[in-house]
Design a protein around this motif. Structure first.
Motif, PDB file in Angstrom:
ATOM      1  N   ALA A  86       0.598 -41.510 -34.383  1.00 36.98           N
ATOM      2  CA  ALA A  86       0.939 -42.912 -34.610  1.00 36.98           C
ATOM      3  C   ALA A  86       0.090 -43.539 -35.706  1.00 36.98           C
ATOM      4  CB  ALA A  86       0.780 -43.699 -33.307  1.00 36.98           C
ATOM      5  N   GLU A  87      -1.100 -43.022 -35.931  1.00 40.69           N
ATOM      6  CA  GLU A  87      -2.006 -43.585 -36.932  1.00 40.69           C
ATOM      7  C   GLU A  87      -1.703 -43.104 -38.336  1.00 40.69           C
ATOM      8  OE1 GLU A  87      -3.047 -41.966 -34.186  1.00 40.69           O
ATOM      9  OE2 GLU A  87      -3.408 -43.771 -32.976  1.00 40.69           O
ATOM     10  N   GLY A  88      -0.835 -42.115 -38.482  1.00 37.87           N
ATOM     11  CA  GLY A  88      -0.462 -41.619 -39.801  1.00 37.87           C
ATOM     12  C   GLY A  88      -1.526 -40.803 -40.490  1.00 37.87           C
ATOM     13  N   ARG A  89      -2.437 -40.210 -39.731  1.00 40.74           N
ATOM     14  CA  ARG A  89      -3.536 -39.463 -40.357  1.00 40.74           C
ATOM     15  C   ARG A  89      -3.028 -38.204 -41.059  1.00 40.74           C
ATOM     16  NH1 ARG A  89      -6.021 -41.101 -35.407  1.00 40.74           N
ATOM     17  NH2 ARG A  89      -5.274 -39.164 -34.464  1.00 40.74           N
ATOM     18  N   GLU A  90      -2.110 -37.501 -40.409  1.00 36.67           N
ATOM     19  CA  GLU A  90      -1.529 -36.297 -41.004  1.00 36.67           C
ATOM     20  C   GLU A  90      -0.099 -36.632 -41.409  1.00 36.67           C
ATOM     21  OE1 GLU A  90      -3.179 -33.588 -41.615  1.00 36.67           O
ATOM     22  OE2 GLU A  90      -5.011 -34.312 -40.665  1.00 36.67           O
ATOM     23  N   SER A  91       0.102 -36.998 -42.649  1.00 36.72           N
ATOM     24  CA  SER A  91       1.402 -37.481 -43.111  1.00 36.72           C
ATOM     25  C   SER A  91       2.046 -36.495 -44.083  1.00 36.72           C
ATOM     26  CB  SER A  91       1.254 -38.857 -43.763  1.00 36.72           C
ATOM     27  OG  SER A  91       0.231 -38.853 -44.731  1.00 36.72           O
ATOM     28  N   TYR A  92       3.368 -36.552 -44.156  1.00 39.87           N
ATOM     29  CA  TYR A  92       4.127 -35.621 -44.993  1.00 39.87           C
ATOM     30  C   TYR A  92       5.533 -36.193 -45.184  1.00 39.87           C
ATOM     31  CZ  TYR A  92       5.407 -34.339 -40.206  1.00 39.87           C
ATOM     32  OH  TYR A  92       5.796 -34.393 -38.888  1.00 39.87           O
ATOM     33  N   PRO A 211      12.812 -38.021 -52.971  1.00 43.31           N
ATOM     34  CA  PRO A 211      11.572 -37.514 -52.360  1.00 43.31           C
ATOM     35  C   PRO A 211      10.393 -37.797 -53.289  1.00 43.31           C
ATOM     36  CG  PRO A 211      13.294 -35.821 -52.440  1.00 43.31           C
ATOM     37  CD  PRO A 211      13.741 -36.939 -53.322  1.00 43.31           C
ATOM     38  N   LEU A 212       9.213 -37.958 -52.697  1.00 44.65           N
ATOM     39  CA  LEU A 212       7.994 -38.163 -53.464  1.00 44.65           C
ATOM     40  C   LEU A 212       6.978 -37.077 -53.100  1.00 44.65           C
ATOM     41  CD1 LEU A 212       7.246 -42.010 -53.302  1.00 44.65           C
ATOM     42  CD2 LEU A 212       8.027 -40.709 -55.301  1.00 44.65           C
ATOM     43  N   GLU A 213       6.364 -36.501 -54.110  1.00 45.55           N
ATOM     44  CA  GLU A 213       5.229 -35.622 -53.903  1.00 45.55           C
ATOM     45  C   GLU A 213       3.964 -36.489 -53.781  1.00 45.55           C
ATOM     46  OE1 GLU A 213       5.488 -32.458 -53.446  1.00 45.55           O
ATOM     47  OE2 GLU A 213       7.619 -32.286 -53.982  1.00 45.55           O
ATOM     48  N   MET A 214       2.943 -35.969 -53.094  1.00 50.70           N
ATOM     49  CA  MET A 214       1.724 -36.742 -52.903  1.00 50.70           C
ATOM     50  C   MET A 214       1.055 -37.118 -54.229  1.00 50.70           C
ATOM     51  SD  MET A 214      -0.166 -35.443 -49.434  1.00 50.70           S
ATOM     52  CE  MET A 214      -0.274 -33.714 -49.889  1.00 50.70           C
TER      53      MET A 214
END
Length: 219
Positions: A86-92, A211-214
Motif C-alpha cells: 500500500a505504501e508503494g515502496r516496490e513499484s513497477y 508505458p513509462l520506463e523508470m
C-alpha cells in the motif's frame, strides 16, 4: 497552552498517502518527451509539456493483493504505478494517460451499450475518432469478457484523514502495438461518491496512454 505561551513548535501533519518514487500530492514530475515522441506519427498520444504538477492522488486495492497508485494533474492527466504494498515502496508497471473523451450517458440503454463494448475482444474506436484497440486484459481469449470493476479512493490533501471522493469504476484496458512501442487505451464507466457517500453522475471516459520506463521520469 504552554507551547503557545513559550513558543513551542507543533509537529507537522503526518501524510497518510503513499509516495511512489517520491511522487505524491504537491510534487512535480519531470518527464522525458522521448517517451512519446519516439512513437512518431503512429501514436494518438500527445503532450505539450514535460512537467506534471500533482494535485490529487488515487489508490486502488486489488483482489490479487496488489495496489494501483494514480497521480493526477488539474487537467486530468494521470500517471499510474503498480505495487505489491500500500505504501508503494516496490513499484513497477508505470504508465501515463491523457483524457480523450468524456460523456454522460442519458439513460440505462446507453450504459448497457457501453458495457457491451467493454466486453468485446476489440474496442472499435471509429465513433471516438480512434483506431481499433485489441483487449490487453484477458488478451489470451477472443471470447466476450465482463469488464473489471473496482473502487478508487481519491485524495486531494496529503494530510486528510479520509478520501475526498470514492469512484466506482467499470473498466477495460486495451493496447495496440506500434513499430516503436505500445500505445494503451483505458475505457471506463465512472460513478463518484463524495465524502458523505452521496453518489454523483455516471460518466463514460476514454484515456490514451503510454508505458513509462523508470528512467523516463523523476520527481
Amino acid at each position: 497552552m504552554f507551547k503557545r505561551l513559550f513558543g513551542g513548535n507543533e509537529a507537522a501533519p503526518v501524510s497518510r498517502l503513499a509516495e511512489v518514487r517520491n511522487i505524491t500530492i504537491g510534487r512535480t514530475v519531470a518527464l522525458d518527451p522521448l517517451a512519446w515522441r519516439r512513437l512518431g506519427a503512429e501514436t494518438v498520444f500527445s503532450l505539450d509539456r514535460d512537467v506534471l504538477d500533482i494535485s490529487a492522488q488515487g489508490s486502488i486495492a486489488l483482489d490479487s493483493g496488489q495496489f494501483v497508485h494514480r497521480f493526477y494533474t488539474d487537467d486530468h492527466l494521470m500517471m499510474q504505478a503498480m505495487s505489491d504494498d500500500a505504501e508503494g515502496r516496490e513499484s513497477y508497471d508505470f504508465s501515463l494517460f491523457m483524457p480523450w473523451t468524456s460523456a454522460y450517458p442519458p439513460g440505462e440503454r446507453e450504459k448497457r451499450m457501453w458495457r457491451d463494448r467493454l466486453s468485446e475482444p476489440v474496442f472499435h474506436g471509429a465513433a471516438e475518432e480512434l483506431p481499433d484497440y485489441p483487449r490487453y486484459w484477458f488478451a489470451e481469449s477472443d471470447a466476450r469478457q465482463p469488464p473489471v470493476t473496482l473502487w478508487e479512493d481519491v485524495w486531494d490533501d496529503r494530510t486528510a484523514t479520509r478520501p475526498w471522493s470514492r469512484i466506482f469504476q467499470t473498466c477495460m484496458l486495451y493496447a495496440r502495438e506500434l513499430e516503436a512501442g505500445r500505445e494503451l487505451m483505458l475505457a471506463l464507466e465512472m460513478q463518484p461518491e463524495d465524502a458523505n457517500g452521496k453518489p454523483g453522475d455516471v460518466s463514460h471516459e476514454i484515456m490514451i496512454g503510454i508505458p513509462l520506463e523508470m528512467a523516463e521520469f523523476r520527481a
